[in-house]
Design a protein around this motif. Sequence first.
Motif, short mmCIF file in Angstrom:
data_model
loop_
_atom_site.label_atom_id
_atom_site.label_comp_id
_atom_site.label_asym_id
_atom_site.label_seq_id
_atom_site.Cartn_x
_atom_site.Cartn_y
_atom_site.Cartn_z
N PRO A 1 31.74 38.32 49.21
CA PRO A 1 32.61 37.89 48.09
C PRO A 1 32.22 38.49 46.75
O PRO A 1 33.06 38.59 45.84
N HIS A 2 30.95 38.88 46.58
CA HIS A 2 30.49 39.41 45.30
C HIS A 2 30.68 40.92 45.19
O HIS A 2 30.37 41.51 44.15
N GLN B 1 38.52 42.22 44.21
CA GLN B 1 37.58 41.37 44.90
C GLN B 1 38.25 40.76 46.13
O GLN B 1 39.49 40.60 46.15
N PRO B 2 37.50 40.42 47.17
CA PRO B 2 38.12 39.79 48.35
C PRO B 2 38.96 38.56 48.01
O PRO B 2 39.98 38.31 48.64
N SER B 3 38.53 37.79 47.01
CA SER B 3 39.27 36.58 46.62
C SER B 3 40.64 36.88 46.04
O SER B 3 41.49 35.99 45.95
N GLU B 4 40.87 38.13 45.64
CA GLU B 4 42.16 38.52 45.07
C GLU B 4 43.12 39.05 46.15
O GLU B 4 44.24 39.45 45.82
N SER C 1 45.22 38.75 49.98
CA SER C 1 45.79 37.83 50.97
C SER C 1 44.96 37.90 52.26
O SER C 1 44.12 38.79 52.43
N GLN D 1 42.69 41.04 53.56
CA GLN D 1 41.26 40.91 53.90
C GLN D 1 40.99 41.42 55.31
O GLN D 1 39.97 42.07 55.55
#
Length: 349
Positions: free
Chosen positions: A87-88, A129-132, A134, A138
Amino acid sequence: MSVEFRDVVKRYGTATAVAGVSFIVEAGTLVTLLGPSGCGKTTTLRMIAGLVLPSEGRILIAGRDVTNLSATQRDVSMVFQSYALFPHMSVLENVCYGLRRSGQRKAEAADRAREGLKQVGLAGFEERQPSELSGGQQQRVAVARALVLKPSVLLFDEPLSNLDARLRRQMREEIRELQQRLGLTVVYVTHDQQEAMAVSDRIIVMNAGRIEQQGGPRDLYERPATPFLARFMGESNPARGSIRRLAPDKVSVRLGEAEIEIADTATADGEATVAVRPEAITVEPAPGPAGTLPGKIAKASYLGTHMEYSINTAAGTLFATCPRVERPLAAGAAVAVSLAPRGVIIVRQ
């Protein structure tokens, strides 16, 4: 590169997870390990990856014995169910990770990572970033991270289970297109029969640690070899039928008052277990013509594209699907059931 299992066994203490499994995955094909939870399919995949070592037997990749080699000594990559993205890290950094760990220079790794992202339709996403992303995006990043390592064999462990129905359909089409375009050797694990049939050249169905049957999607669906497979590969209605040979390649199957002729060369006259696919059942208001099975609608459900019926008959309760939604039959209605040859299967014991 091909993958071969020769009488492979995996035990955990006194429990046997995989019991004497043998199969070959030909180079450039996509083979799916399919089965219910606990059948041994994920353990088998992890043995290909080298994450689990077998208790007995041999594993060969491209003809080389890798049975006792660690995961880092095998030319394979795995796409995990959880995607396992950092995630980072940015998308580009995630895809570069394996390349950098293998000793590639930063610039060269970045170039290969960009090419990998382009192959999965994510050019321009490098700095996100992965959090951004869908769920489907991913998943593509995870596939790109595996592809850039240029493995001999690419492994997928339940890759679509975290996605909704529409996205699962889209992603399975993309995985299949990518595999065919790049000529990859892929071993794919799922418990979803439709997913397996949509992506596979060949399916290996496992049950209780053993191979129940293997073959092409059509073979397994239309010619299941066991009662378990007839139930597992799509919906089916189990019934006892009466078999009468009409010709060397044709028999009559009788279920109550319904009778149908199907192709068959092996079944002897007498009683046999029969599987009837829901789509092979035609339901009409009673009374029906001769050769149909009288019944009564027990349940009727509208599903938009089709109706589902549970029908009480002398041959047992039958589950049927019907595309005619404009004139649905109500619970309690008397009906006549007829059968289509293609969906009536004599199951070998």
